[in-house]
Design an enzyme around this catalytic site. Structure first.
Site: not given
Ligand code: 9MR
Length: 463
Positions: A179-180, A261-262, A372
């Protein structure tokens, strides 16, 4: 009795009394039964051991107590003053990997000696984990909250192991990446909804809460937007178009969105992203306003808007900056909750650091999402297998964060989400983003989908 006889009798009684004093003050009966000495256990297995002691002169039998606490406030069934006439007895029917305590008293007729020293013995094997389902225990709390897990669309096929575990254990889902912006936004005004729709429908069809993650994140910008050649104002319009389309598409189907985010760097400044560069420091507020407007326009006036970030408990500069952003959004009534990612280790953050961080958000009346959660046990690459000691340390750390969360006021509780199911599918092992130097075991299920001690720790955190 003449005088000589009286004196003799007096001396006899006096000398007998003198002999029977063990400390020179307290008279005790002659030949009192000595206190036995308990010696180390032998033949220790995962369910039994042999309790041993040294025989006492004159004893006819011995009484053996076995307990799981060293103050013997309760006894293991069958081992409350168990009588035995030898110097050893087999204790059985125990649980694996548990500490037991035993002590002995000697007995002669009705006379019973003092308790011996206490011997500690730990059964071998691996502790049996509590099979209770997480959401069942969480839902039974006075102030329940959602227990969430990060999912991938491909896991959500009816009858798959993920499907079964999810429906049993979890009451909320977050898409781990589908959902990104980069998977959804295929170009200006074009969208690929397939995976995201599957995830949201799964939640809706099964009565599982959906927390949507994430509208704006510097690590998920599609190439077409990264390479955008229009003006900065046109770039901002693209971001607005995207947020509006996505929030509208899922309006009424998701309970909450991570909007940004972040946005804060580890040095405590605004992160230098394409959004900051092209839209300026007000971009955050704009994004929240666009999300709110889209939801309201679609009739979803209850959508919860979250800001989400990591490492704020240990990095105070970063924490301060996050709360400055939160204050700004709150002043315009544009934020409902704060996501604490909690990609933790078995050593850090400390309980007090997490509490202080989370309590700042509680004081602002925000909903709290531990968003998370995972707990590394090999961040220094000092183990090659998942040792029992690390398993227990990880269990304690899971218990600690769940306990902190569960103690929050009801109004601030939202969800506690674990970042994936099985250790071998976690993003942590060998992660280049994290500079993780090796393998790791950060989640609640092992590679075979068996519950780990971490899962029991989670449950214990709900006690
Ligand atoms: O765990 C997620 C990984 O499977 C994806 O490849 C990555 C990029 O979309 O994002 C990871 O999740 C992140 C989260 O969306 C935001 N905080 C950090 C998480 C770890 O990178």
């Amino acid at each position: 009795m003449n005088y000589k006889q009286i004196v003799t009798a007096f001396f006899l009684v006096f000398s007998l009394l003198s002999c029977s004093k063990d400390d020179g003050n307290t008279p005790v009966p002659l030949n009192a039964l000595a206190t036995p000495f308990a010696s180390t256990a032998s033949n220790v297995t995962n369910t039994s051991f042999q309790a041993n002691w040294v025989l006492v002169p004159g004893a006819e039998s011995y009484l053996i107590d076995v307990s799981t606490d060293n103050s013997f406030s309760t006894f293991v069934t069958g081992y409350d003053a168990l009588s035995n006439s030898g110097s050893t007895v087999a204790i059985s029917g125990l649980s694996p990997a548990m500490a037991y305590y035993y002590r002995i008293r000697a007995k002669r007729g009705v006379e019973v000696s003092n308790n011996s020293n206490v011997i500690t013995v730990k059964t071998t094997g691996v502790a049996a984990e509590d099979p209770t389902f997480l959401k069942v225990k969480a839902n039974a709390l006075a102030n329940p909250f959602f227990v969430g897990v990060a999912v991938k669309a491909q896991q959500l096929n009816t009858g798959s192991a993920y499907d079964v575990v999810l429906k049993n254990e979890f009451s909320s889902i977050t898409a781990e990446y589908e959902m990104k912006m980069d998977p959804i936004s295929t170009g200006s005004g074009t969208y690929n909804w397939v995976a995201a729709d599957k995830i949201v429908k799964y939640g809706n069809d099964n009565g599982i809460n959906v927390h949507a993650h994430v509208l704006v994140w510097h690590n998920a910008v599609p190439n077409w937007l990264k390479d955008f050649s229009g003006t900065d104002a046109e770039f901002a319009l693209e971001v607005k178009k995207y947020i509006t389309a996505v929030v509208t598409h899922f309006a009424g189907k998701v309970k909450s969105w991570d909007v940004v985010n972040e946005a804060v760097d580890d040095n405590g400044n605004m992160r230098n992203t394409v959004f900051l560069t092209k839209m300026g420091p007000n971009y955050i507020k704009d994004c929240y306003q666009w999300a709110r407007d889209a939801a309201n326009a679609a009739g979803d006036t209850n959508l919860l808007l979250f800001y989400n970030d990591y490492a704020t408990s240990t990095n105070i500069n970063k924490q301060n900056k996050v709360f400055a952003i939160v204050d700004d959004l709150k002043a315009s009534n544009l934020i409902d909750g704060l996501g604490f990612q909690m990609h933790n280790t078995y050593l850090s953050p400390a309980k007090t650091q997490m509490e202080a961080d989370i309590n700042r958000a509680v004081a602002k009346g925000l909903k709290i999402h531990v968003s998370e959660l995972d707990i590394q046990v090999n961040q220094n690459n000092d183990i090659t297998t998942f040792t029992n000691e690390r398993k227990l340390a990880q269990k304690d750390k899971y218990k600690e964060i769940v306990k902190i969360y569960n103690a929050l006021p009801a109004a601030n509780k939202y969800a506690l989400t674990v970042w994936g199911f099985k250790d071998n599918e976690s993003w942590i092992p060998y992660s280049t983003d994290l500079n993780h130097p090796g393998n790791d075991w950060p989640l609640l299920y092992d590679n075979n989908f068996e519950i780990k001690s971490a899962h029991t720790g989670f449950l214990e955190g709900l006690d």
